[in-house]
Design a protein around this motif. Sequence first.
Motif, mmCIF file in Angstrom:
data_model
loop_
_atom_site.group_PDB
_atom_site.id
_atom_site.type_symbol
_atom_site.label_atom_id
_atom_site.label_comp_id
_atom_site.label_asym_id
_atom_site.label_seq_id
_atom_site.Cartn_x
_atom_site.Cartn_y
_atom_site.Cartn_z
ATOM 1 N N GLN A 98 0.826 -1.215 -0.045
ATOM 2 C CA GLN A 98 0.131 -0.072 0.039
ATOM 3 C C GLN A 98 0.970 1.357 -0.143
ATOM 4 O OE1 GLN A 98 -3.049 -0.071 2.862
ATOM 5 N NE2 GLN A 98 -3.827 -2.084 2.305
ATOM 6 N N THR A 99 2.088 1.166 0.811
ATOM 7 C CA THR A 99 2.976 2.293 0.866
ATOM 8 C C THR A 99 3.535 2.521 -0.642
ATOM 9 O OG1 THR A 99 3.363 1.976 3.148
ATOM 10 C CG2 THR A 99 4.854 3.395 1.864
ATOM 11 N N ALA A 100 3.849 1.432 -1.302
ATOM 12 C CA ALA A 100 4.191 1.691 -2.821
ATOM 13 C C ALA A 100 3.242 2.066 -3.649
ATOM 14 C CB ALA A 100 4.785 0.109 -3.354
ATOM 15 N N GLY A 101 1.994 1.619 -3.210
ATOM 16 C CA GLY A 101 1.074 2.147 -4.106
ATOM 17 C C GLY A 101 0.736 3.912 -3.713
ATOM 18 N N LEU A 102 0.976 4.298 -2.739
ATOM 19 C CA LEU A 102 0.980 5.939 -2.495
ATOM 20 C C LEU A 102 2.087 6.590 -3.204
ATOM 21 C CD1 LEU A 102 0.446 5.913 1.399
ATOM 22 C CD2 LEU A 102 -0.954 7.003 -0.523
ATOM 23 N N LEU A 103 3.388 5.866 -3.129
ATOM 24 C CA LEU A 103 4.476 6.390 -3.939
ATOM 25 C C LEU A 103 4.257 6.625 -5.401
ATOM 26 C CD1 LEU A 103 7.416 7.530 -4.129
ATOM 27 C CD2 LEU A 103 8.216 5.128 -4.100
ATOM 28 N N LEU A 104 3.843 5.591 -6.082
ATOM 29 C CA LEU A 104 3.748 5.408 -7.195
ATOM 30 C C LEU A 104 2.197 6.144 -8.000
ATOM 31 C CD1 LEU A 104 4.418 1.653 -7.896
ATOM 32 C CD2 LEU A 104 6.040 3.693 -8.161
ATOM 33 N N MET A 105 1.338 6.404 -6.955
ATOM 34 C CA MET A 105 -0.019 7.155 -7.432
ATOM 35 C C MET A 105 -0.185 8.427 -6.831
ATOM 36 S SD MET A 105 -2.631 3.946 -7.303
ATOM 37 C CE MET A 105 -4.102 5.272 -7.000
ATOM 38 N N LYS A 106 0.849 8.826 -6.325
ATOM 39 C CA LYS A 106 0.759 10.438 -5.905
ATOM 40 C C LYS A 106 0.418 11.419 -6.780
ATOM 41 C CE LYS A 106 5.741 11.340 -5.672
ATOM 42 N NZ LYS A 106 6.078 10.324 -6.492
ATOM 43 N N ASP A 107 0.774 11.355 -7.998
ATOM 44 C CA ASP A 107 0.609 12.286 -9.189
ATOM 45 C C ASP A 107 -0.464 11.883 -10.103
ATOM 46 O OD1 ASP A 107 2.269 13.954 -8.006
ATOM 47 O OD2 ASP A 107 4.251 13.055 -8.933
ATOM 48 N N LEU A 108 -1.103 10.490 -10.043
ATOM 49 C CA LEU A 108 -1.760 10.294 -10.956
ATOM 50 C C LEU A 108 -3.435 10.459 -10.798
ATOM 51 C CD1 LEU A 108 -0.548 6.589 -11.279
ATOM 52 C CD2 LEU A 108 -0.183 8.524 -12.689
ATOM 53 N N LYS A 109 -4.171 10.320 -11.730
ATOM 54 C CA LYS A 109 -5.701 11.001 -11.720
ATOM 55 C C LYS A 109 -6.409 9.936 -10.874
ATOM 56 C CE LYS A 109 -7.118 8.749 -15.904
ATOM 57 N NZ LYS A 109 -7.944 8.870 -17.072
ATOM 58 N N GLU A 110 -7.473 10.242 -10.480
ATOM 59 C CA GLU A 110 -8.373 9.497 -9.693
ATOM 60 C C GLU A 110 -8.993 8.097 -10.542
ATOM 61 O OE1 GLU A 110 -11.724 11.329 -7.592
ATOM 62 O OE2 GLU A 110 -10.380 12.883 -7.112
ATOM 63 N N ASN A 111 -9.254 7.196 -9.921
ATOM 64 C CA ASN A 111 -9.654 5.955 -10.496
ATOM 65 C C ASN A 111 -8.531 5.078 -10.759
ATOM 66 O OD1 ASN A 111 -12.259 6.759 -10.270
ATOM 67 N ND2 ASN A 111 -12.284 7.706 -12.384
ATOM 68 N N SER A 112 -7.254 5.509 -10.756
ATOM 69 C CA SER A 112 -6.152 4.406 -10.808
ATOM 70 C C SER A 112 -6.166 3.602 -9.889
ATOM 71 C CB SER A 112 -4.871 5.203 -11.052
ATOM 72 O OG SER A 112 -5.119 6.000 -12.258
ATOM 73 N N ILE A 113 -5.712 2.213 -9.909
ATOM 74 C CA ILE A 113 -5.584 1.574 -8.630
ATOM 75 C C ILE A 113 -4.290 0.769 -8.905
ATOM 76 C CG2 ILE A 113 -6.423 -0.781 -7.760
ATOM 77 C CD1 ILE A 113 -9.339 0.165 -8.970
#
Length: 140
Positions: free
Chosen positions: A65-80
């Motif tokens: 989940q922490t990795a997901g936070l790092l990778l998604m911090k600048d992405l648009k919503e609806n990305s998983i």
Amino acid sequence: MMNIDEIMKILPHRYPFLLVDGVIEITENKIIAYKNVSINEPHFQGHFPDYPIMPGVLIIEGLAQTAGLLLMKDLKENSIPLFLGIDKARFKREVRPGDKLIYEIEVIQEKMGMFKLKANAKVENKTVTSAELMVGIKKG
């Protein structure tokens, strides 16, 4: 720094499966986050009730989940974030109620939208779990 409200805007997880309480530091390729481990968490009812230990699989999930936070911090919503794989997982110490679990994630490699990450979990600056994770992002 990132608080729980900001985390919940990025990650799709919710109680009882949201395993990150806050972010201490975040850069382009590295993140340090934490979880306050509480006796009130449901897994402690059945995971050795007389000597509660946080299940290793949940520590790995918190790292993912922490990795997901790092990778998604600048992405648009609806990305998983999608957990794709794990290598070299090691469990070195117990995590018990009352511990502050620190997650440290660093990007090792990115290839075709898939990321290989170095993951460490620590309590009181001692490694409790280490692994290499593979995470991808499904864009919505």
